[in-house]
Design an enzyme around this catalytic site. Structure first.
Site, PDB file in Angstrom:
ATOM      1  N   GLU A  76       0.188   6.888  -3.042  1.00 49.23           N
ATOM      2  CA  GLU A  76      -0.077   6.843  -4.476  1.00 49.23           C
ATOM      3  C   GLU A  76       0.283   8.151  -5.160  1.00 49.23           C
ATOM      4  O   GLU A  76       0.778   8.159  -6.297  1.00 49.23           O
ATOM      5  CB  GLU A  76      -1.545   6.495  -4.716  1.00 49.23           C
ATOM      6  N   HIS A 145     -12.662  -2.148  -3.005  1.00 47.27           N
ATOM      7  CA  HIS A 145     -11.826  -3.061  -3.789  1.00 47.27           C
ATOM      8  C   HIS A 145     -12.449  -3.416  -5.137  1.00 47.27           C
ATOM      9  O   HIS A 145     -11.964  -4.296  -5.824  1.00 47.27           O
ATOM     10  CB  HIS A 145     -11.531  -4.337  -2.994  1.00 47.27           C
TER      11      HIS A 145
HETATM   12  C1  TPP Z   1      -4.899   4.687  -0.068  1.00 45.08           C
HETATM   13  C2  TPP Z   1      -4.674   3.226   0.037  1.00 45.08           C
HETATM   14  N1  TPP Z   1      -3.693   2.649  -0.665  1.00 45.08           N
HETATM   15  C3  TPP Z   1      -3.498   1.317  -0.634  1.00 45.08           C
HETATM   16  C4  TPP Z   1      -4.302   0.519   0.130  1.00 45.08           C
HETATM   17  C5  TPP Z   1      -4.126  -0.986   0.100  1.00 45.08           C
HETATM   18  N2  TPP Z   1      -3.679  -1.460   1.416  1.00 45.08           N
HETATM   19  C6  TPP Z   1      -4.532  -1.933   2.329  1.00 45.08           C
HETATM   20  S1  TPP Z   1      -3.792  -2.257   3.779  1.00 45.08           S
HETATM   21  C7  TPP Z   1      -2.280  -1.807   3.185  1.00 45.08           C
HETATM   22  C8  TPP Z   1      -1.102  -1.837   4.093  1.00 45.08           C
HETATM   23  C9  TPP Z   1      -1.268  -0.897   5.228  1.00 45.08           C
HETATM   24  O1  TPP Z   1      -0.243  -1.049   6.138  1.00 45.08           O
HETATM   25  P1  TPP Z   1      -0.245  -0.334   7.552  1.00 45.08           P
HETATM   26  O2  TPP Z   1      -0.689   1.078   7.416  1.00 45.08           O
HETATM   27  O3  TPP Z   1       1.070  -0.566   8.167  1.00 45.08           O
HETATM   28  O4  TPP Z   1      -1.379  -1.075   8.375  1.00 45.08           O
HETATM   29  P2  TPP Z   1      -1.470  -2.616   8.783  1.00 45.08           P
HETATM   30  O5  TPP Z   1      -2.218  -3.309   7.685  1.00 45.08           O
HETATM   31  O6  TPP Z   1      -0.107  -3.136   8.974  1.00 45.08           O
HETATM   32  O7  TPP Z   1      -2.268  -2.632  10.039  1.00 45.08           O
HETATM   33  C10 TPP Z   1      -2.374  -1.430   1.848  1.00 45.08           C
HETATM   34  C11 TPP Z   1      -1.259  -1.019   1.012  1.00 45.08           C
HETATM   35  C12 TPP Z   1      -5.317   1.163   0.860  1.00 45.08           C
HETATM   36  N3  TPP Z   1      -6.163   0.463   1.651  1.00 45.08           N
HETATM   37  N4  TPP Z   1      -5.491   2.501   0.800  1.00 45.08           N
END
Ligand code: TPP
Ligand code: MG
Lengths: 342, 378
Positions: A76, A145
């Site tokens: 972000e 959330h």
């Molecule tokens: C700081 C932050 N930004 C955005 C999110 C929203 N979000 C939750 S999971 C996710 C994707 C994360 O992907 P990854 O790190 O590859 O983990 P995976 O879900 O694939 O295990 C996002 C964008 C968040 N939880 N925290």
């Protein structure tokens, strides 16, 4: 820049009224703004093929190509920081934070740069950018959330902070935010994303810096914004049968604050309460109560109330109903006034 | 003096080809591909197999319960069992795990019960277990933030001369966050006993790994921080366990942090509210289903004659028993006390909160009074 694949919509040709959700209205606003002005670019997390987790950017990448709409790396601070650079170079970036609580990594960029750029450069650099933030709760979301971050932004000089409560305003205010030469924190109440209205696009409502009286009344002014406008309207409807006439003001803009509209309503009713989901202590309602009191003290028949979330972290889904200000809680609070002093 | 020239080893780039000890047909590999790591003994592999099978049964059960509406959300780790189980199995009960929302099945190995693991996903409370008792931090949702906690706790333990290791799980997407960079750097500068597992399941919700990094592998990043990095076949539990064990040993003996990238695939949607048809092809999912981590190890164990019918039956029964416990735990809705919301905000009680608590208490009492009257009136 790639050429838009769709025909630009012209403002003159209004479409026939169609049922639109708030998410759909925001989508249409982005689409029309992009068609009209090729400086408008949209990026963030999952805004491309997925269309955003709330589908606000649905179909935009297909329509305008990857040079206008794209998925950025997941960061972000990076999203907002690069938007500063793009705006400096004359683009009009509209970036998305996925949820309130996930905008916090961008706090430094927003507070230290986005908000201050015009001032520190004596007006030589303006940052025409929009930071869209899905906000607030009541969607059964798990931890992080359902935050309400508006007070942080509203307390930051240099930011314009707005929050529509309905689809028509969502369209009109987002168009205006994108056209604005000031950076705008554009907050979208998640619980209202699926609320519907019949809209003929492009719809233009009141200027985004104005509050609006959305229900007339004579006894009390309820002040809401975003999700709590609905709460206020429901409370007003319920109070009617008990002979209480409630006026409801939708703030729409948190910064600037529309002293004129809200003050006029308060002077008419002489009582006001402000409703928000965020915690009470140091919340936006404190500013509302303070400035209304300062300017209208001799018109007041009762102290201005704040009907808000508790001073606790936002609860888990099964307990959020106890946290959120409900119409019942609003009416209870109004009953705490000594009415015969009026 | 030039900068850190004595750190020879970490300057070696991880191999582009993932380290692998078992191929997809379950054959033990030799030579370069193994990265010099040795296949763990059969008894150990059998234990990992049991844990993976049981974990998958749990995962499938929770996904089903979520579809039935028993949970608010569930991020499945189906297909990621070799990463989830292989790495956590390399630490001891004294070490600390810092998981994300994705890592429910890894928590099964920390002595946590389904009801504790799933409490937050059911929507009861944000965290359902005693972090100190299980030496397992609450799941982190704000991405990459927990990696810094793991570094800090590891450093504190060293200052206290406790020989423990911390293990932080991250996703591929999370490596783009500033906090991931800061955690890797702090760990390397302070030489903390920390192991970072990056589960590269190739997606961050809808965003593919190619939009997340321009590096050849995520393990490459380790080099820049001055720590060893390993790019490992994340569907080969033998390799994940062997590499993690070496990293944990190094950390414990004062050799500093390690970054392990497990290359795997998210078979399920991001969570139950995601629609993956919008961003990936079904045939890609099928491709990765044919690289299933459990089937791979099973083939090896069968070829070694280690998977007798008795063993299979016992494992299946353990899986069913856990699934039943999970269903039981999720079929009761515990009475939640809304007033507890006020109890855990500050160590030092506050009058203002006590007032708010009293207001809610009065409101609840009025409601139940009202409900009683309605019943009486009927
Ligand atoms: C700081 C932050 N930004 C955005 C999110 C929203 N979000 C939750 S999971 C996710 C994707 C994360 O992907 P990854 O790190 O590859 O983990 P995976 O879900 O694939 O295990 C996002 C964008 C968040 N939880 N925290
Ligand atoms: Mg991922």
């Amino acid at each position: 820049m790639s050429t838009p694949v769709t025909e630009p919509a012209t403002d003159a040709a209004a479409s026939a009224p169609q049922p639109l959700t708030m998410a759909g209205a925001l989508n249409a606003a982005l689409r029309d703004a992009m068609a009209e002005d090729d400086r408008v670019v949209v990026y963030g997390e999952d805004v491309g093929p997925l269309g955003g987790v709330f589908r606000v950017t649905d179909g935009l990448q297909a329509a305008f190509g990857e040079d206008r709409v794209w998925d950025s790396p997941l960061a972000e601070s990076g999203i907002v920081g690069t938007a500063v650079g793009m705006a400096m170079y004359g683009l009009r970036p509209v970036v998305e934070m996925q949820f309130d609580a996930f905008s916090y990594p961008a706090f430094e960029q927003i507070v230290s740069h986005v908000a201050k750029m015009r001032n520190r450069t004596k007006g030589r650099v303006s940052l025409p950018m929009v930071i869209r933030i899905p906000c607030a709760g009541a969607i059964g979301g798990v931890e992080h959330h359902s935050d309400s971050s508006e007070a942080y932004w509203a307390a930051t000089p240099g930011l314009t902070v707005v929050m529509p409560s309905n689809p028509a305003d969502a369209y009109s205010m987002l168009r205006e935010a994108i056209d604005s030469d000031d950076p705008v924190v554009f907050m979208e109440p998640k619980s209202r994303y699926w609320s519907k209205a019949e809209l003929a696009l492009p719809v233009r409502t009141a200027p985004m810096n104005r509050a609006e009286v959305v229900r007339e009344g004579t006894d009390v002014t309820l002040i809401g914004y975003g999700p709590t406008v609905r709460t206020a309207l429901d409370a007003a409807a319920a109070a009617e049968s008990e002979g209480l006439s409630i006026e409801v003001v939708d703030l729409r803009s948190l910064s600037p604050f529309d002293d004129e509209t809200v003050g006029a309503s308060l002077r008419k009713t002489s009582r006001a309460a402000v409703i928000h989901e965020a915690a009470q202590f140091g919340g936006y309602g404190a500013e509302v109560a303070a400035r209304l009191t300062e300017r209208n003290f001799f018109h007041l028949a009762a102290p201005i109330l704040r009907i808000t979330g508790y001073d606790i972290p936002y609860p888990s889904p099964k307990l959020e109903e106890h946290y959120l200000p409900t119409p019942d809680r609003v009416l209870e609070a109004l009953a705490s006034w000594e009415w015969d002093l009026a | 003096m030039s900068l850190n020239v004595e750190h020879h080893e970490p300057r070696v780039l991880p191999s582009e080809k993932p380290i692998r000890l078992l191929d997809n047909a379950g054959h033990a590999l030799r030579g370069r591909e193994t990265g010099g790591f040795e296949l763990p003994p059969v008894e150990r592999l059998l234990d990992l197999y049991r844990r993976m099978v049981v974990a998958r049964r749990f995962d499938v059960q929770v996904t089903a319960l979520t579809k039935q509406g028993r949970l608010a959300t569930y991020p499945s780790a189906y297909g990621q069992e070799a990463c989830e189980i292989g790495v956590v199995s390399a630490i001891t009960a004294d070490d600390w795990l810092f998981p994300t929302y994705r890592d429910s099945i890894a928590l099964l190995t920390r002595g946590l019960e389904p009801g504790e693991i799933l409490q937050s996903f059911r929507g009861d409370w944000h965290n359902g277990w005693d972090q100190h008792e299980h030496r397992t931090a609450a799941m982190a949702t704000p991405l990459a933030t927990q990696a810094l906690h793991a570094v800090g706790l590891a450093h504190a333990a060293r200052l206290r001369s406790d020989p423990i290791v911390t293990l932080a799980y991250l996703g591929d997407g999370a490596t783009s966050e500033g906090d991931a960079h800061e955690a890797f750097n702090f760990a390397a500068v302070w030489q903390t006993p920390t192991v970072f597992l990056v589960q590269n399941n190739q997606f961050a919700i809808s965003t593919p790994i190619a939009r997340q990094t321009h590096a050849t592998t995520l393990a490459d990043k380790a080099v820049g921080y001055g720590m060893p990095g390993y790019h490992v076949d994340g569907n080969d539990v033998a390799a994940m366990f062997a590499v993690a064990t070496a990293a944990v040993d190094r950390a414990r003996s004062g050799g500093g942090p390690t970054l392990i990238e497990g290359l795997t695939y998210r078979i399920e949607s991001h969570t139950n509210s995601d629609d993956p048809t919008r961003y990936r092809a079904a045939r890609d999912v099928e491709h990765w289903k044919r690289r299933d981590p459990i089937e791979r190890l099973e083939k090896y164990l069968v070829s070694e004659g280690a998977l007798t019918d008795d063993v299979r039956t016992a494992i299946a029964e353990a899986g069913e028993a856990l699934a039943a416990r999970t269903r039981d735990a999720m079929s009761v809705s515990p009475e939640l006390d809304p007033l507890e919301l006020f109890d855990h905000v500050y160590a030092t009680p506050r009058t203002a909160l006590a007032e708010q608590r009293a207001a809610l208490e009065a409101e609840l009492a009025a409601h139940s009074e009202h409900a009683r009257e309605e019943v009486a009136a009927r």
